[in-house]
Design a protein around this motif. Structure first.
Motif, PDB file in Angstrom:
ATOM      1  N   MET A   1      67.945  53.817  29.216  1.00 44.14           N
ATOM      2  CA  MET A   1      66.618  54.295  29.601  1.00 44.14           C
ATOM      3  C   MET A   1      65.690  54.396  28.391  1.00 44.14           C
ATOM      4  N   ALA A   2      66.237  54.791  27.249  1.00 49.91           N
ATOM      5  CA  ALA A   2      65.434  54.821  26.023  1.00 49.91           C
ATOM      6  C   ALA A   2      64.987  53.408  25.649  1.00 49.91           C
ATOM      7  N   ALA A   3      65.892  52.434  25.774  1.00 49.51           N
ATOM      8  CA  ALA A   3      65.567  51.042  25.454  1.00 49.51           C
ATOM      9  C   ALA A   3      64.520  50.487  26.421  1.00 49.51           C
ATOM     10  N   LEU A   4      64.651  50.794  27.719  1.00 47.47           N
ATOM     11  CA  LEU A   4      63.685  50.319  28.707  1.00 47.47           C
ATOM     12  C   LEU A   4      62.295  50.875  28.401  1.00 47.47           C
ATOM     13  N   ASN A   5      62.220  52.163  28.097  1.00 46.52           N
ATOM     14  CA  ASN A   5      60.922  52.764  27.786  1.00 46.52           C
ATOM     15  C   ASN A   5      60.344  52.238  26.478  1.00 46.52           C
ATOM     16  N   ALA A   6      61.202  51.914  25.525  1.00 48.05           N
ATOM     17  CA  ALA A   6      60.735  51.305  24.275  1.00 48.05           C
ATOM     18  C   ALA A   6      60.125  49.928  24.555  1.00 48.05           C
ATOM     19  N   HIS A   7      60.774  49.168  25.449  1.00 48.80           N
ATOM     20  CA  HIS A   7      60.243  47.857  25.840  1.00 48.80           C
ATOM     21  C   HIS A   7      58.882  48.007  26.525  1.00 48.80           C
ATOM     22  N   ILE A   8      58.768  48.973  27.440  1.00 45.29           N
ATOM     23  CA  ILE A   8      57.505  49.209  28.140  1.00 45.29           C
ATOM     24  C   ILE A   8      56.413  49.577  27.143  1.00 45.29           C
ATOM     25  N   PHE A   9      56.725  50.497  26.228  1.00 44.88           N
ATOM     26  CA  PHE A   9      55.758  50.922  25.204  1.00 44.88           C
ATOM     27  C   PHE A   9      55.295  49.734  24.375  1.00 44.88           C
ATOM     28  N   LYS A  10      56.246  48.907  23.947  1.00 41.68           N
ATOM     29  CA  LYS A  10      55.901  47.744  23.126  1.00 41.68           C
ATOM     30  C   LYS A  10      55.007  46.760  23.866  1.00 41.68           C
ATOM     31  N   GLU A  11      55.353  46.463  25.127  1.00 37.40           N
ATOM     32  CA  GLU A  11      54.571  45.512  25.926  1.00 37.40           C
ATOM     33  C   GLU A  11      53.144  46.025  26.155  1.00 37.40           C
ATOM     34  N   ILE A  12      53.018  47.305  26.469  1.00 36.40           N
ATOM     35  CA  ILE A  12      51.695  47.889  26.695  1.00 36.40           C
ATOM     36  C   ILE A  12      50.875  47.895  25.409  1.00 36.40           C
ATOM     37  N   PHE A  13      51.484  48.358  24.321  1.00 37.75           N
ATOM     38  CA  PHE A  13      50.761  48.486  23.051  1.00 37.75           C
ATOM     39  C   PHE A  13      50.290  47.125  22.552  1.00 37.75           C
ATOM     40  N   VAL A  14      51.178  46.147  22.525  1.00 39.20           N
ATOM     41  CA  VAL A  14      50.832  44.810  22.010  1.00 39.20           C
ATOM     42  C   VAL A  14      49.783  44.139  22.903  1.00 39.20           C
ATOM     43  N   SER A  15      49.976  44.216  24.215  1.00 43.15           N
ATOM     44  CA  SER A  15      49.061  43.540  25.144  1.00 43.15           C
ATOM     45  C   SER A  15      47.659  44.156  25.104  1.00 43.15           C
ATOM     46  N   THR A  16      47.574  45.479  25.085  1.00 45.49           N
ATOM     47  CA  THR A  16      46.254  46.121  25.051  1.00 45.49           C
ATOM     48  C   THR A  16      45.574  45.900  23.710  1.00 45.49           C
ATOM     49  N   TRP A  17      46.348  45.777  22.656  1.00 40.70           N
ATOM     50  CA  TRP A  17      45.779  45.479  21.334  1.00 40.70           C
ATOM     51  C   TRP A  17      45.155  44.085  21.341  1.00 40.70           C
ATOM     52  N   HIS A  18      45.860  43.113  21.917  1.00 42.88           N
ATOM     53  CA  HIS A  18      45.332  41.740  22.002  1.00 42.88           C
ATOM     54  C   HIS A  18      44.059  41.688  22.851  1.00 42.88           C
ATOM     55  N   LEU A  19      44.024  42.485  23.917  1.00 50.14           N
ATOM     56  CA  LEU A  19      42.872  42.477  24.827  1.00 50.14           C
ATOM     57  C   LEU A  19      41.759  43.419  24.388  1.00 50.14           C
TER      58      LEU A  19
END
Length: 263
Positions: free
Chosen positions: A70-88
């Protein structure tokens, strides 16, 4: 009777559902979501009775694997959100939900779906408490938290999977990385648990999260953010309820213990 039949067939505002995610797994039907919540509440009510003649289970290996996963899944979610919103170049205070199919918009929607799905996986927290007969953990706060997060994030993924939805997803997924890492390490037993002095600060981190969420919702309302106003109001009141419940939990568990020690 006719109106109720219509409600059963067509959930209100179904026509406004986001076209990108409305047919994704566990998103399309209101009744799939509500059935899973009802099943969760039934298990909370009846599992302790079914298991009253059974010894508590240890579940050490399962708890370690579950919490670290669950920690790994949430880390993946955080990374995807952070990187994608930064690009946009998303605005952290207000970002409209636009019907766009670009690579990073869809990455955000996918991450929000995984976050929604993780709220279903988190029902396991309660089931593990029951199997281990940790009934003192089955507080109103715990059950309220788990039984409301899943339907609320169903609303998010169905109607607003991008835009300002990213901010609470980002904050909450980060907190859950810390939280599940703590629980995963704690599951190793006393040899590791004695070093986990920071449990108190985990609750403070959660209270900080709710405060930030409350202030974020208030500013979105005040500045008339181009995002569904009713969602901002719902977020505001939901954060207030958590601040009250978690604040009470913190006071009872830590402040009172501290005052007893100093008597």
């Amino acid at each position: 009777m006719v109106n109720f039949t219509i409600f059963l067939a067509h959930f209100p505002y179904e026509h406004l559902a986001d076209k990108r995610t409305k047919h994704w797994l566990l998103v399309d039907s209101f009744w799939n979501m509500i059935t899973l919540v009802a099943l969760y509440l039934l298990l909370v009510c009846y599992m302790p009775k079914w298991l009253k003649n059974h010894k508590p289970l240890e579940l050490k290996t399962i708890l370690i694997v579950y919490n670290i996963s669950m920690a790994a899944l949430n880390a993946h979610i955080f990374k995807e959100i952070f990187v994608s919103t930064w690009h946009l170049k998303y605005n952290y205070f207000c970002e409209p939900c636009k019907l766009l199919y670009s690579k990073y918009e869809m990455k955000i929607a996918t991450a929000v779906w995984w976050f929604y799905f993780s709220k279903l996986l988190e029902f396991a927290d309660t089931i593990f408490f029951i199997l281990r007969k940790k009934y003192e953990q089955l507080s109103f706060l715990h059950i309220y938290h788990h039984s409301t997060m899943f339907p609320l994030w169903w609303i998010a993924i169905k109607w607003v999977p991008t835009g300002s939805t990213f901010f609470p997803t980002l904050i909450n997924s980060f907190v859950h990385v810390v939280m599940y890492t703590y629980y995963g390490l704690s599951a190793f037993g006393p040899t590791i648990r004695k070093y986990l002095w920071w449990k108190k600060y985990l609750t403070l981190l959660q209270l900080t999260q709710f405060t930030v969420g409350l202030l974020w919702a208030v500013q979105a309302i005040v500045y008339n953010c181009d995002f569904p106003t009713w969602i901002n109001y719902a977020t505001m009141f939901y954060m207030i309820s958590f601040l009250i419940l978690f604040g009470r939990f913190y006071t009872l568990k830590y402040k009172r213990k501290c005052s007893i020690k100093h008597k």
